[in-house]
Design a protein around this motif. Sequence first.
Motif, PDB file in Angstrom:
ATOM      1  N   LYS A 198      -3.289 -11.335 -25.868  1.00  0.00           N
ATOM      2  CA  LYS A 198      -2.819 -10.745 -27.111  1.00  0.00           C
ATOM      3  C   LYS A 198      -2.781 -11.801 -28.188  1.00  0.00           C
ATOM      4  CE  LYS A 198       0.251  -7.130 -25.565  1.00  0.00           C
ATOM      5  NZ  LYS A 198       1.553  -7.308 -24.953  1.00  0.00           N
TER       6      LYS A 198
ATOM      7  N   LEU B 118       3.851   5.062 -29.948  1.00  0.00           N
ATOM      8  CA  LEU B 118       3.004   3.957 -29.475  1.00  0.00           C
ATOM      9  C   LEU B 118       3.792   2.655 -29.463  1.00  0.00           C
ATOM     10  CD1 LEU B 118       0.167   2.879 -28.740  1.00  0.00           C
ATOM     11  CD2 LEU B 118      -0.215   2.522 -31.155  1.00  0.00           C
ATOM     12  N   ALA B 119       4.583   2.447 -30.535  1.00  0.00           N
ATOM     13  CA  ALA B 119       5.363   1.214 -30.629  1.00  0.00           C
ATOM     14  C   ALA B 119       6.338   1.111 -29.465  1.00  0.00           C
ATOM     15  CB  ALA B 119       6.116   1.161 -31.953  1.00  0.00           C
ATOM     16  N   PHE B 120       7.015   2.208 -29.161  1.00  0.00           N
ATOM     17  CA  PHE B 120       7.969   2.149 -28.047  1.00  0.00           C
ATOM     18  C   PHE B 120       7.257   1.915 -26.721  1.00  0.00           C
ATOM     19  CE2 PHE B 120      10.756   4.213 -31.149  1.00  0.00           C
ATOM     20  CZ  PHE B 120      11.858   3.406 -31.009  1.00  0.00           C
ATOM     21  N   GLN B 122       4.455   0.306 -26.261  1.00  0.00           N
ATOM     22  CA  GLN B 122       4.005  -1.080 -26.185  1.00  0.00           C
ATOM     23  C   GLN B 122       5.180  -2.029 -25.956  1.00  0.00           C
ATOM     24  OE1 GLN B 122       0.599  -0.736 -25.598  1.00  0.00           O
ATOM     25  NE2 GLN B 122       0.534  -2.664 -26.708  1.00  0.00           N
ATOM     26  N   MET B 123       6.333  -1.648 -26.510  1.00  0.00           N
ATOM     27  CA  MET B 123       7.529  -2.468 -26.296  1.00  0.00           C
ATOM     28  C   MET B 123       7.853  -2.499 -24.810  1.00  0.00           C
ATOM     29  SD  MET B 123      10.059  -1.870 -29.375  1.00  0.00           S
ATOM     30  CE  MET B 123      11.551  -1.300 -28.791  1.00  0.00           C
ATOM     31  N   TYR B 125       5.804  -1.967 -22.378  1.00  0.00           N
ATOM     32  CA  TYR B 125       4.744  -2.706 -21.690  1.00  0.00           C
ATOM     33  C   TYR B 125       5.003  -4.210 -21.766  1.00  0.00           C
ATOM     34  CZ  TYR B 125       0.072  -4.615 -20.869  1.00  0.00           C
ATOM     35  OH  TYR B 125      -0.987  -5.340 -20.397  1.00  0.00           O
ATOM     36  N   SER B 126       5.279  -4.691 -22.982  1.00  0.00           N
ATOM     37  CA  SER B 126       5.513  -6.129 -23.150  1.00  0.00           C
ATOM     38  C   SER B 126       6.725  -6.579 -22.358  1.00  0.00           C
ATOM     39  CB  SER B 126       5.735  -6.474 -24.624  1.00  0.00           C
ATOM     40  OG  SER B 126       4.609  -6.147 -25.358  1.00  0.00           O
ATOM     41  N   TYR B 127       7.764  -5.747 -22.370  1.00  0.00           N
ATOM     42  CA  TYR B 127       8.999  -6.119 -21.674  1.00  0.00           C
ATOM     43  C   TYR B 127       8.738  -6.253 -20.172  1.00  0.00           C
ATOM     44  CZ  TYR B 127      13.656  -5.853 -19.729  1.00  0.00           C
ATOM     45  OH  TYR B 127      14.791  -6.121 -19.001  1.00  0.00           O
ATOM     46  N   TRP B 241      -1.280   1.407 -23.181  1.00  0.00           N
ATOM     47  CA  TRP B 241      -1.345   2.560 -24.087  1.00  0.00           C
ATOM     48  C   TRP B 241      -2.566   3.422 -23.828  1.00  0.00           C
ATOM     49  CZ3 TRP B 241      -5.006   3.812 -27.833  1.00  0.00           C
ATOM     50  CH2 TRP B 241      -5.981   2.839 -28.096  1.00  0.00           C
TER      51      TRP B 241
ATOM     52  N   TYR C 270       7.084  -5.408 -31.977  1.00  0.00           N
ATOM     53  CA  TYR C 270       7.294  -3.983 -31.688  1.00  0.00           C
ATOM     54  C   TYR C 270       8.702  -3.564 -32.073  1.00  0.00           C
ATOM     55  CZ  TYR C 270       2.991  -4.537 -29.134  1.00  0.00           C
ATOM     56  OH  TYR C 270       1.700  -4.814 -28.795  1.00  0.00           O
ATOM     57  N   LEU C 273       8.694  -3.081 -35.697  1.00  0.00           N
ATOM     58  CA  LEU C 273       8.038  -1.822 -36.045  1.00  0.00           C
ATOM     59  C   LEU C 273       8.979  -0.645 -35.815  1.00  0.00           C
ATOM     60  CD1 LEU C 273       5.607  -0.082 -36.736  1.00  0.00           C
ATOM     61  CD2 LEU C 273       4.818  -0.337 -34.393  1.00  0.00           C
TER      62      LEU C 273
END
Lengths: 390, 329, 289
Positions: A198, B118-120, B122-123, B125-127, B241, C270, C273
């Motif tokens: 990323k 989408l933002a939630f 991805q959040m 996913y990153s977490y 996503w 995120y 956002l």
Amino acid sequence: MNRFALAAVGLATTFAQPVSADDVKVGLLLPFSGVYASLGNDIEAGFRLGLEEFGADSGATFEVISEDTEVKPPVALAKAKKLILQDQVDVMAGIVSSGVLGALRDVVHAAEVPLIVANAGNDDATGKACSPWITRLSFSNQQVNRPMGSWLHEQGVQKVFTLAPDYAAGHQMIDGFVQGFTDAGGEIVGQEYTPFRKTQDFGPYLAKAKASGADAVYVFYAGGEAISFVKQYDSFGLKADLPLYGAGFLTSPLYVNAEGPAAVGIVAALHYVPTIDSDVNRAFVSAFEEKTGRIPSEYAVHGYDTARAVAEAVKAGAMDRASLGNALRQVSFEGPRGQLSIDPATNNLIQPIYVYETVAADDGLTQKVLAQLPASADPANGCMLSAVVN
Amino acid sequence: MFRHTTFRYLVLAILGAGALFQAFSAGYFGLEVLIEILILAILVLALDMVAGFGGMVSLCHGALMGLGAYAYAMLSSIVGLPPLAALVGAMAIVGALAWIIGAICARSHGIYFIMATLAFGQMAYSYIFQTPIFGGDDGMGGITRPDLSAIGIDLNDSRSFALFCLAGLVLAYLAAVAVLRSGLGRSLCGIHHSEERMRALGLTVWRVKADIFGLSGLITGFAGALAAMHVMYISPGLLDWTVSGEALVVVILGGLGTLVGPLVGAVAFVILKHELSAVTPYWHLVVGVVLIVVVLSRANGIFGWLEARIGARRIFPTHAAVKKVPNDA
Amino acid sequence: MNADVGFWILQSLNALQLSMLLFLLSIGLTVIFGLMHFVNLAHGSLYAVGAYVAAAIATGWGYWAGFFLAPVAVAATGIVLYLGLIRKMRRSGPMAQVLVTFGLIFVLLDLTRILWGDLPLAIETPALLQGRINILGIDYPAYRLFVIVLGLAIFAALAFILGRTQVGAMIRAGVDNDAMAACLGINVERLFFTVFCIGCALAGLAGAVAAPLLSVAPDMGLQILIPTLIVIVIGGLGSLKGAIAGSLIYGIVQTFGAVIAPQMASVLIYALLAAVLVIRPMGLFPTKG
């Protein structure tokens, strides 16, 4: 319902007998789509070449079934079950990503099918999650980096800043290096892990590395990230004051031409480079080049040696899953990488590590081998394998 | 509002019979494919509830499903709950998270809603990716399936597990139908038609949206737990996503807002994918073209097209006629 | 820990550089949305096509040929897409648009794989922009400064065109109310077409500009898509101001997040956002209420 299920299982076992006694079925599990498609293609090309060269000599015929894992664990698992239960393969090989290997480990172990790992480097696969059925002919993450730590300290480098993508392999590669480096007396002055796949801009991390007061930077990056990293490192002009070292995937022959002059001068450690000075390697390089038109990468050699190992095991008399699994743990031969053997304690490959510098030649970039570091076995790290049955 | 027609019953019967036939006759790989279809079907049912009936096009359902898988794995192997309790726990956790996401996103519409979900996603996913306890990129294994040996079922057998998933899908379908037929479901359809009108009628719009999103999350969590049991291994890729995108593709391919259609879509998508990937590594290309053609055709997916064609004949009440009823009422 | 000024100037330039790269991408996407209410998820794939075309041309005729021809090639791709697909999709809801362009992502991704293979490609930095330039007391790569200058120049040009010219007035009228604009005699269809082509050309330009910094790989379009969407949603869809603000916010949060709280770097954006969407569901600078 259960009666029906049992009947079906019974039916399948009757079909389990191999069609002919000298036919060995090999299932290849590799990514042919997704981010690692180029690795999958190189491994398969190496495997096919190896089978051509050594297969006939083993006295058996081989049937190869290739399946695309798409680098997705659920997909890989479904395909593995197909190979094991439906196609009734005698041995499986492949696996590029450690995530996929993690997903398959229990299934392979329970089904008692030999699996040769032809890339995935997760230390745990031949550590605490090892299995007598899983043999690795590629590398382990720490194996590549640990000897480089002490070598780098011997070259007079005292303080190092490390960088790697923030995922399991990144951490293991760097941990392996740090262990070797600090054991030799070196000091780590800073460590950063960048968001995996990323990170578009490595600038912020490079500025930190520069400000850290390190003598050198040691990194692990692979694939597209390696290209971006090497180019950005060069564009900041850091190479002169702050030499760049790394795990050799950084300047792998597969990518080095895309990196161009930015890669010149980078010193890295890897278990294979195409310029290793031996007859076996020269023969392999020219055969591979003739067949595919490109220089073999370390991934190609994984496939090549995997095919060789299968052939050697068959040659030693192994034909079915159990005997193949056992024989694979004892293979030993001189391949393009040098003398290879399997560590009976972990089933990981024992192989020399090469320190090489990327240098400019008339027709592009090439690898100049600076040192060959002796082969050493990884610590067992919780792996308790039963002894090999002879 | 959702209503069964003779045609819908017929398609459901065919799908059910097909699934049962496959469950008893298929080889090992066939069973894997069947299980994949069944789990995907549960996910797209949940997605159709919010997207098809409420106009809430969610790009976080893949992530919610992944969270369900992780919640199940954590509850069963780390906390040590029995698998069935972990299943319920995972559903509750995902349902609660979905309710919160639904409540936050309820004010957004159209593309903003899509982006917010989408933002939630991805959040999440990153977490998951970055938290060491979840195993990072390498994921975690050692997940067990529920032990139903007390009633003579061994879920570690693929055939039994396929039937278990089929039973789960039937339950999920019945639950989705019940929700959509309830007062809540009717309110949702009203909101989909005109949010202002429903607000003027004194309805708390965001509550309805959040409640439906939460209920959809419960079903999604169920699908996630089943996915974890199926593969017995989880990795962050589950939350990517593109999984949510593919789920939307399946809903559209089948027929949005029909509940039956997404089931058809799941069957078509998985079979298409497996057939194509056996032939070419560029199977995404074909899937992309099929998707574009389906959307451009203006038909409401495969099922919607069939319904418009076959349903228009005399023997079945037409889809259009069915649709009119609630509008007149 | 890193108290010296040079370090922070360097990081600010890094943030600006990333912002400008994202600005080139997001401006096309956001203006197309503002004018046509069309969500093009395949915008990232057009960027990848731009990078591939630039890489292919650069190997034969050098960097600058690629730099100027890639936008043209991508605009041509855009014309094909517009006439074949997008014109028909204009009146469909956001969901149909999201899905068709999601399908396009698959198609373009595999087409680049078929045409150029799975191995990443790369372009050399042009000779003119190699090396480093001393600015504000630090050495900064010339190419990165070029990206910053280019981004700012395009921002200025677009601000001038949109704010001060007749075409700009027509576009603003179209964004406000396309039916009314059509009644006033503006050829809205032609306007849409032009804007779409320019948006695509900018995506291609971004690809050509990014290629020497990054690797040119099949999945680069997917990788950049999410950041671009974040930028335009934070900024507010449809406005130039939103695109530049969103890009700057993204660049600053990513860069300084990586410096100050590296563990949080990827979650941070995120969370931001989500926060923006909660407080201002239409983004910071929406085109209309």
